[in-house]
Design an enzyme around this catalytic site. Structure first.
Site, PDB file in Angstrom:
ATOM      1  N   CYS A   1       0.325  15.744  -2.657  1.00 22.53           N
ATOM      2  CA  CYS A   1       1.770  15.340  -3.083  1.00 22.53           C
ATOM      3  C   CYS A   1       2.233  16.692  -4.037  1.00 22.53           C
ATOM      4  O   CYS A   1       3.274  17.153  -4.231  1.00 22.53           O
ATOM      5  CB  CYS A   1       1.597  14.153  -3.922  1.00 22.53           C
TER       6      CYS A   1
ATOM      7  N   GLU B   1       2.198   7.365  -9.509  1.00 21.99           N
ATOM      8  CA  GLU B   1       1.969   8.709  -9.147  1.00 21.99           C
ATOM      9  C   GLU B   1       2.519   9.046  -7.816  1.00 21.99           C
ATOM     10  O   GLU B   1       2.060   8.530  -6.636  1.00 21.99           O
ATOM     11  CB  GLU B   1       0.529   9.033  -9.060  1.00 21.99           C
TER      12      GLU B   1
ATOM     13  N   LYS C   1      -6.282  -2.123  -3.899  1.00 18.44           N
ATOM     14  CA  LYS C   1      -5.960  -2.130  -2.381  1.00 18.44           C
ATOM     15  C   LYS C   1      -5.801  -0.811  -1.803  1.00 18.44           C
ATOM     16  O   LYS C   1      -4.849  -0.201  -2.123  1.00 18.44           O
ATOM     17  CB  LYS C   1      -4.259  -3.042  -2.622  1.00 18.44           C
TER      18      LYS C   1
HETATM   19  P1  NAI Z   1       3.187   4.281   1.283  1.00 16.13           P
HETATM   20  O1  NAI Z   1       3.899   4.512  -0.218  1.00 16.13           O
HETATM   21  O2  NAI Z   1       3.827   3.447   2.296  1.00 16.13           O
HETATM   22  O3  NAI Z   1       1.770   3.819   1.133  1.00 16.13           O
HETATM   23  C1  NAI Z   1       0.836   3.997  -0.004  1.00 16.13           C
HETATM   24  C2  NAI Z   1       0.195   2.622  -0.446  1.00 16.13           C
HETATM   25  O4  NAI Z   1       1.183   1.718  -0.822  1.00 16.13           O
HETATM   26  C3  NAI Z   1      -0.571   1.894   0.733  1.00 16.13           C
HETATM   27  O5  NAI Z   1      -1.645   1.307   0.333  1.00 16.13           O
HETATM   28  C4  NAI Z   1       0.186   1.012   1.404  1.00 16.13           C
HETATM   29  O6  NAI Z   1      -0.520  -0.135   1.877  1.00 16.13           O
HETATM   30  C5  NAI Z   1       1.137   0.487  -0.078  1.00 16.13           C
HETATM   31  N1  NAI Z   1       2.550  -0.134   0.291  1.00 16.13           N
HETATM   32  C6  NAI Z   1       3.421  -0.010   1.233  1.00 16.13           C
HETATM   33  N2  NAI Z   1       4.300  -0.686   1.176  1.00 16.13           N
HETATM   34  C7  NAI Z   1       4.217  -1.751  -0.144  1.00 16.13           C
HETATM   35  C8  NAI Z   1       4.909  -2.697  -0.690  1.00 16.13           C
HETATM   36  N3  NAI Z   1       5.956  -3.126  -0.004  1.00 16.13           N
HETATM   37  N4  NAI Z   1       4.063  -3.361  -1.598  1.00 16.13           N
HETATM   38  C9  NAI Z   1       3.018  -2.865  -2.305  1.00 16.13           C
HETATM   39  N5  NAI Z   1       2.307  -1.666  -1.545  1.00 16.13           N
HETATM   40  C10 NAI Z   1       2.680  -1.174  -0.670  1.00 16.13           C
HETATM   41  O7  NAI Z   1       3.151   5.600   1.788  1.00 16.13           O
HETATM   42  P2  NAI Z   1       3.442   6.064   3.518  1.00 16.13           P
HETATM   43  O8  NAI Z   1       4.358   5.348   4.226  1.00 16.13           O
HETATM   44  O9  NAI Z   1       2.115   5.886   4.086  1.00 16.13           O
HETATM   45  O10 NAI Z   1       3.660   7.436   3.614  1.00 16.13           O
HETATM   46  C11 NAI Z   1       4.964   8.121   3.528  1.00 16.13           C
HETATM   47  C12 NAI Z   1       5.252   9.067   2.791  1.00 16.13           C
HETATM   48  O11 NAI Z   1       5.107   9.059   1.252  1.00 16.13           O
HETATM   49  C13 NAI Z   1       4.495  10.169   3.247  1.00 16.13           C
HETATM   50  O12 NAI Z   1       5.043  10.783   4.161  1.00 16.13           O
HETATM   51  C14 NAI Z   1       4.624  11.077   1.656  1.00 16.13           C
HETATM   52  O13 NAI Z   1       5.820  11.848   1.698  1.00 16.13           O
HETATM   53  C15 NAI Z   1       4.614  10.003   0.474  1.00 16.13           C
HETATM   54  N6  NAI Z   1       3.363   9.827   0.390  1.00 16.13           N
HETATM   55  C16 NAI Z   1       3.028  10.313  -0.886  1.00 16.13           C
HETATM   56  C17 NAI Z   1       1.602  10.132  -1.422  1.00 16.13           C
HETATM   57  C18 NAI Z   1       1.262  10.876  -2.782  1.00 16.13           C
HETATM   58  O14 NAI Z   1       0.044  11.270  -2.753  1.00 16.13           O
HETATM   59  N7  NAI Z   1       2.083  11.007  -3.710  1.00 16.13           N
HETATM   60  C19 NAI Z   1       0.505   9.534  -0.821  1.00 16.13           C
HETATM   61  C20 NAI Z   1       0.947   9.135   0.413  1.00 16.13           C
HETATM   62  C21 NAI Z   1       2.305   9.025   0.899  1.00 16.13           C
END
Ligand code: NAI
Ligand code: MG
Length: 495
Positions: free
Chosen positions: A297, A263, A188
């Site tokens: 990250c 991660e 996904k």
């Molecule tokens: P997110 O954690 O919401 O999104 C990441 C993935 O999780 C996407 O594919 C999203 O569709 C999915 N997702 C979201 N809600 C979900 C749920 N309830 N159940 C299952 N899957 C779900 O990240 P977002 O909101 O785009 O970014 C917010 C913050 O997260 C960023 O500002 C950053 O600080 C952090 N982040 C960290 C990352 C990393 O590489 N460690 C990558 C992206 C964001």
């Protein structure tokens, strides 16, 4: 839109773009679609099938059938490796196309996607294909009174939820070890950046990976993502993204007793001692904090500088950051593209405001960046703040081109300041004194400690986090292949 490669135009022309389930390109069961945008222009790039629970069910069912019947799980490792090398070759051959797609969807400079994201992903498939060939599947156990062995087998269907910062590279880090081990996968991708993952599925099909072994369900997190995380048909789950969502995934998997690899984010520190070449370190850290517009990250966002070199470091690093070429990803001069979305830009700007309100001092003012001709893109200027280590900008992950500077005069204080973080992903130590650098690197609590460099990603060098940054083992190391093989012992008492 700029002049596109004809293959990219063709790829984007069948809208809404279908998902890939059981070897078929299919619309969502509800026929719904969502839009993905080009962050550099703010314009809609493509409409994409919005998968939900029914589509996830179909994908997991297809992956289960493929695990049982396609032969993928039972192929000798060499035969799977042949196909995975073919996939890597196809990624390499389509490098320019993939880099263009990635740059359009994420906003990152196209040259960076072509030089790093895409070739790195190809290499990940090669690394795990080769490792799988050299991994013994039957290991005798030396015991008195028994004939015994361990057999190492794939688990079954593995779920993957990826974020938007390195969509293509992370697909490689995630699924390459799972596939090399003989598992089947359901992916996904993030709703902001689904395109390169769909192109990946196209290449997987072309490489001869059997139908149902690789499945891609595009859609939103709280529908498609949540349905995948709670699916009882999974044998393993992997998530990369925010700690908040990571907790939800772990909860859902916990109910089904599905092991989960998380991660999550980071708040990486760079500890800079007074014996360094200040110009070199300033250049390296300016590059680190602006890589992928700071949406990395593990990057260094807390800069702990020895007080003797503080002024020189600030002069040099603010000059370098101030001279960054902010612009559209396809422009070859650009070294700092937009952030991924309007939401992410609001988050970064919001942190700058709140940090200053809470007492942070501004060494380099950030804020929205105006790029002529791209007035609707999500551009942000790099920023450097300083002040109290307790400031929220020194503690929380901002995920933009923003660093927070602090000073120290004593090694123990530097270590203590770094280890105040709730995260534990990656830190770096900068010094000519390698005894000191090694000593300090081992004291900083994190999955990765780098010396005189930041952001090291090398196949065979395990990468992962502890504390708020993740659990369940990392990626990129030989252990990651083992994470996708279950051990089964077979034993017989000797009469
Ligand atoms: P997110 O954690 O919401 O999104 C990441 C993935 O999780 C996407 O594919 C999203 O569709 C999915 N997702 C979201 N809600 C979900 C749920 N309830 N159940 C299952 N899957 C779900 O990240 P977002 O909101 O785009 O970014 C917010 C913050 O997260 C960023 O500002 C950053 O600080 C952090 N982040 C960290 C990352 C990393 O590489 N460690 C990558 C992206 C964001
Ligand atoms: Mg996009």
């Amino acid at each position: 839109m700029p002049n596109l490669n004809p293959e990219v135009t063709k790829f984007l022309s069948h809208q809404p773009l279908p998902m890939y389930i059981g070897g078929r390109w299919t619309a969502a069961a509800t026929a719904a679609a969502f839009e993905t945008r080009d962050p550099g222009t703010g314009a809609v790039l493509a409409r994409v099938a919005a998968g939900e629970a029914a589509d996830v069910d179909a994908a997991v069912a297809a992956a289960q059938v493929a695990f049982q019947k396609s032969g993928w799980a039972t192929l000798p490792a060499n035969d799977r490796a042949v196909i995975l090398h073919r996939l890597a070759d196809l990624i390499t051959r389509h490098q320019a196309i993939l880099a263009e797609i990635e740059s359009l969807d994420v906003g990152k400079p196209r040259g960076q996607a072509a030089a790093f994201d895409v070739p790195h992903a190809a290499q990940t498939f090669r690394y795990y294909a080769d490792l799988a060939v050299h991994t013994r599947r039957r290991e005798p156990i030396a015991l008195s009174g028994f004939e015994a062995r361990t057999v190492r087998l794939p688990y079954g269907v593995c779920g993957f939820i990826f974020p938007w910062n390195f969509p293509f590279l992370l697909v490689g880090w995630g699924v390459a070890p799972a596939l090399a081990a003989g598992n089947t996968v359901v992916i996904k991708p993030a709703e902001d950046t689904p395109l390169s993952t769909l192109y990946f599925a196209k290449l997987a099909e072309e490489a001869g990976i059997p139908p149902g072994v690789v499945n891609v369900v595009t859609g939103f997190g709280d529908t498609a993502g949540a349905a995948l995380a709670r699916h009882p048909g999974l044998k393993r789950m992997s998530f990369t993204g925010s700690p908040e969502v990571g907790r939800l995934i772990a909860e859902a998997c916990g109910r089904n007793l599905v092991p989960v690899k998380l991660e999550l984010g980071g708040k990486g520190a760079a500890v800079i001692f007074q014996d360094v070449d200040v110009a070199v370190v300033a250049e390296a850290l300016a590059a680190a904090v602006t890589l992928n517009a700071g949406q990395v990250c593990c990057t260094a966002t807390r800069w702990l500088v020895h007080e003797d070199i503080r002024d020189e470091f600030v002069d040099k690093v603010t000059a370098t950051l101030g001279a960054m070429k902010i612009g559209y990803g396809a422009n070859p001069a650009t070294n700092l593209g937009p952030v991924v979305s309007a939401k992410q830009r609001a988050r970064v700007l919001g942190y700058l405001d709140k940090g200053v309100q809470a007492g942070a001092k501004v060494l380099l003012a950030g804020g929205p960046a105006a790029v002529p001709g791209y007035e609707h893109g999500y551009y942000v200027k790099p920023a450097l703040l300083t002040g109290d280590p307790g400031n929220l900008c020194a503690r929380e992950e901002i995920f933009g081109p923003v660093a927070y500077l602090m000073t120290f005069n004593d090694e123990a204080l530097a270590v203590e300041l770094v280890n105040r973080s709730a995260y534990g992903l990656a830190n770096s130590v900068w010094s000519r004194d390698l005894d000191r650098a090694n000593r300090v690197a081992e004291k900083l609590v994190a999955g990765n400690g780098w010396i005189n460099a930041h952001n090291l990603f090398t196949h065979g060098l395990p990468y992962g986090g502890c504390n708020l940054s993740g659990c369940g083992g990392g990626v990129l190391g030989p252990e990651t292949l083992a994470d996708y093989l279950r051990n089964q012992t077979v034993a017989r008492p000797l009469a």
